[in-house]
Design a protein around this motif. Structure first.
Motif, short mmCIF file in Angstrom:
data_model
loop_
_atom_site.label_atom_id
_atom_site.label_comp_id
_atom_site.label_asym_id
_atom_site.label_seq_id
_atom_site.Cartn_x
_atom_site.Cartn_y
_atom_site.Cartn_z
N VAL A 45 0.88 -1.17 0.00
CA VAL A 45 0.00 0.00 0.00
C VAL A 45 0.91 1.22 0.00
O VAL A 45 1.73 1.39 0.92
CB VAL A 45 -0.92 0.03 1.24
N HIS A 46 0.82 2.02 -1.02
CA HIS A 46 1.71 3.17 -1.13
C HIS A 46 1.25 4.30 -0.20
O HIS A 46 0.07 4.59 -0.11
CB HIS A 46 1.76 3.66 -2.58
N TRP A 47 2.24 4.87 0.48
CA TRP A 47 1.93 6.05 1.29
C TRP A 47 3.13 6.96 1.30
O TRP A 47 4.27 6.52 1.16
CB TRP A 47 1.49 5.64 2.70
N ASN A 48 2.86 8.22 1.46
CA ASN A 48 3.91 9.24 1.44
C ASN A 48 3.81 10.06 2.72
O ASN A 48 2.92 10.90 2.86
CB ASN A 48 3.74 10.15 0.22
N PRO A 49 4.69 9.80 3.70
CA PRO A 49 4.62 10.53 4.97
C PRO A 49 4.73 12.04 4.81
O PRO A 49 4.21 12.79 5.64
CB PRO A 49 5.80 9.96 5.77
N THR A 50 5.41 12.47 3.76
CA THR A 50 5.60 13.91 3.56
C THR A 50 4.29 14.59 3.18
O THR A 50 3.95 15.67 3.69
CB THR A 50 6.65 14.17 2.48
N THR A 51 3.52 13.97 2.29
CA THR A 51 2.27 14.56 1.83
C THR A 51 1.04 14.03 2.56
O THR A 51 -0.04 14.59 2.47
CB THR A 51 2.09 14.29 0.33
N GLY A 52 1.22 12.89 3.28
CA GLY A 52 0.09 12.29 3.98
C GLY A 52 -0.76 11.39 3.10
O GLY A 52 -1.78 10.86 3.56
N GLU A 53 -0.36 11.20 1.83
CA GLU A 53 -1.16 10.36 0.94
C GLU A 53 -1.06 8.89 1.35
O GLU A 53 0.01 8.37 1.61
CB GLU A 53 -0.66 10.50 -0.50
N LEU A 54 -2.22 8.22 1.38
CA LEU A 54 -2.29 6.81 1.71
C LEU A 54 -3.11 6.11 0.64
O LEU A 54 -4.23 6.52 0.34
CB LEU A 54 -2.93 6.62 3.09
N GLY A 55 -2.53 5.08 0.04
CA GLY A 55 -3.19 4.39 -1.06
C GLY A 55 -4.56 3.82 -0.70
O GLY A 55 -4.81 3.44 0.45
N GLY A 56 -5.41 3.72 -1.69
CA GLY A 56 -6.77 3.24 -1.48
C GLY A 56 -6.84 1.81 -0.98
O GLY A 56 -7.84 1.40 -0.38
N ALA A 57 -5.78 1.04 -1.20
CA ALA A 57 -5.80 -0.36 -0.75
C ALA A 57 -5.80 -0.49 0.76
O ALA A 57 -6.02 -1.58 1.30
CB ALA A 57 -4.59 -1.10 -1.33
N ALA A 58 -5.57 0.63 1.48
CA ALA A 58 -5.60 0.60 2.94
C ALA A 58 -7.03 0.54 3.48
O ALA A 58 -7.24 0.24 4.66
CB ALA A 58 -4.89 1.83 3.51
N VAL A 59 -8.00 0.82 2.64
CA VAL A 59 -9.39 0.84 3.08
C VAL A 59 -9.78 -0.52 3.65
O VAL A 59 -9.44 -1.57 3.10
CB VAL A 59 -10.31 1.21 1.90
N GLY A 60 -10.48 -0.48 4.77
CA GLY A 60 -10.96 -1.73 5.35
C GLY A 60 -9.99 -2.38 6.31
O GLY A 60 -10.23 -3.51 6.77
N ALA A 61 -8.90 -1.71 6.65
CA ALA A 61 -7.92 -2.30 7.57
C ALA A 61 -8.51 -2.41 8.97
O ALA A 61 -9.19 -1.51 9.46
CB ALA A 61 -6.66 -1.46 7.60
N ASP A 62 -8.22 -3.53 9.62
CA ASP A 62 -8.67 -3.75 11.00
C ASP A 62 -7.65 -3.28 12.02
O ASP A 62 -7.99 -2.93 13.14
CB ASP A 62 -8.94 -5.24 11.22
#
Length: 300
Positions: A45-62
């Protein structure tokens, strides 16, 4: 469950990912731009700590397990290195919590790494999760690190701060460095030898993290250490016996400070006698509660 992990390629992250996958959970590596693709059975799941972007595949995480942080022992602590050590923990955790805040359906739990270094150099004092933190460099980083993780509680997320002791494994961490002098028959105690070492095996570390994810009654700080800390002298004797090597040589404190600078006091000469009080209340059964059986199992 669907579980997001930062720091998934490190010693703990690799072992935890494999264990969770064997148990049938879906593991998602949170990876930064430019990171090479994972080779595990999970997915990235791609994420960028600098911009705060978190990939859509993170949806539904427990659940989320935050293990990100540059190694404290890899390089001498120059001002630039200290900045990296702090940023890789504090700033990354802040960015992660901010990313979780943007999710419409948030995870139920965040297990965020910390360290027993939060207690500082405390001599023979017995330390539990309720003990006050210290005031040295590692203590200050750990306090900030935990403070950023705790902000997730305001989002309705259960937060567990896993305070790791020295994690023993053949695959990495401190133990391979500890073994090397003994392999060349020049092993021995470090400094006065009276300083306490709070340790844990990688197997127990993974099991405790699994427990923290799954048990909704676990909150706040959690000391991830064996119930039987040892002094450096005791550790040296047990390691030497396990390896069938002598332990005749001494690494004097002044020489360590000359070579390593501030790192020597923080990592080798500091004393932390930490007990896993919360785990003991939960009646957690340690796989390796004492050092002799732990080292025998690891080095067999």
């Amino acid at each position: 469950m669907k579980i997001l992990i930062t720091g998934s390629t490190g010693l703990v992250g690799t072992a935890l990912t494999q264990d969770l996958q064997r148990a049938g959970h879906t593991v998602c590596r949170l990876v930064r731009p430019g990171t090479s693709p994972g080779t595990s059975q999970g997915f990235d799941v791609h994420w960028n700590p600098t911009t705060g972007e978190l990939g859509g595949a993170a949806v539904g995480a427990d659940a989320v397990v935050n293990l990100a942080g540059a190694s404290i022992a890899d390089k001498r602590w120059t001002p630039q290195r200290k900045s990296v050590l702090r940023s890789s923990r504090v700033d990354t955790t802040r960015a992660l919590v901010q990313a979780l805040a943007k999710m419409s359906a948030r995870p139920r739990v965040l297990v965020s790494a910390s360290a027993t270094g939060i207690y500082g150099n405390r001599g023979d004092e017995t330390l539990t999760e309720t003990s006050q933190p210290g005031k040295d460099f590692l203590s200050e980083i750990a306090k900030e690190w935990e403070s950023e993780a705790l902000k997730a509680e305001a989002l309705g997320i259960r937060v567990v701060r896993a305070r790791f002791g020295v994690i023993l494994s053949k695959q990495g961490g401190a133990l391979p460095q500890m073994l090397r002098p003994f392999q060349f028959f020049v092993g021995g105690k470090i400094g006065p030898g009276t300083q306490w070492l709070s340790w844990i095996t990688i197997d127990d570390t993974v099991a405790i993290l699994r427990l923290a994810i799954e048990n909704a009654n676990i909150t706040s700080a959690l000391n991830v250490v064996s119930p039987q800390p040892v002094t450096n002298t005791q550790f040296t004797k047990i390691l030497a016996t396990t390896l069938r090597r002598p332990a005749l040589f001494l690494a004097p404190a002044f020489a360590l400070r000359l070579i390593l600078g501030e790192m020597a006091d923080a990592l080798l000469l500091s004393s932390q006698r930490v007990l896993p009080a919360q785990l003991q209340k939960l009646n957690y059964q340690f796989q390796h509660p004492d050092l002799a059986t732990a080292l025998a199992a690891i080095l067999k």
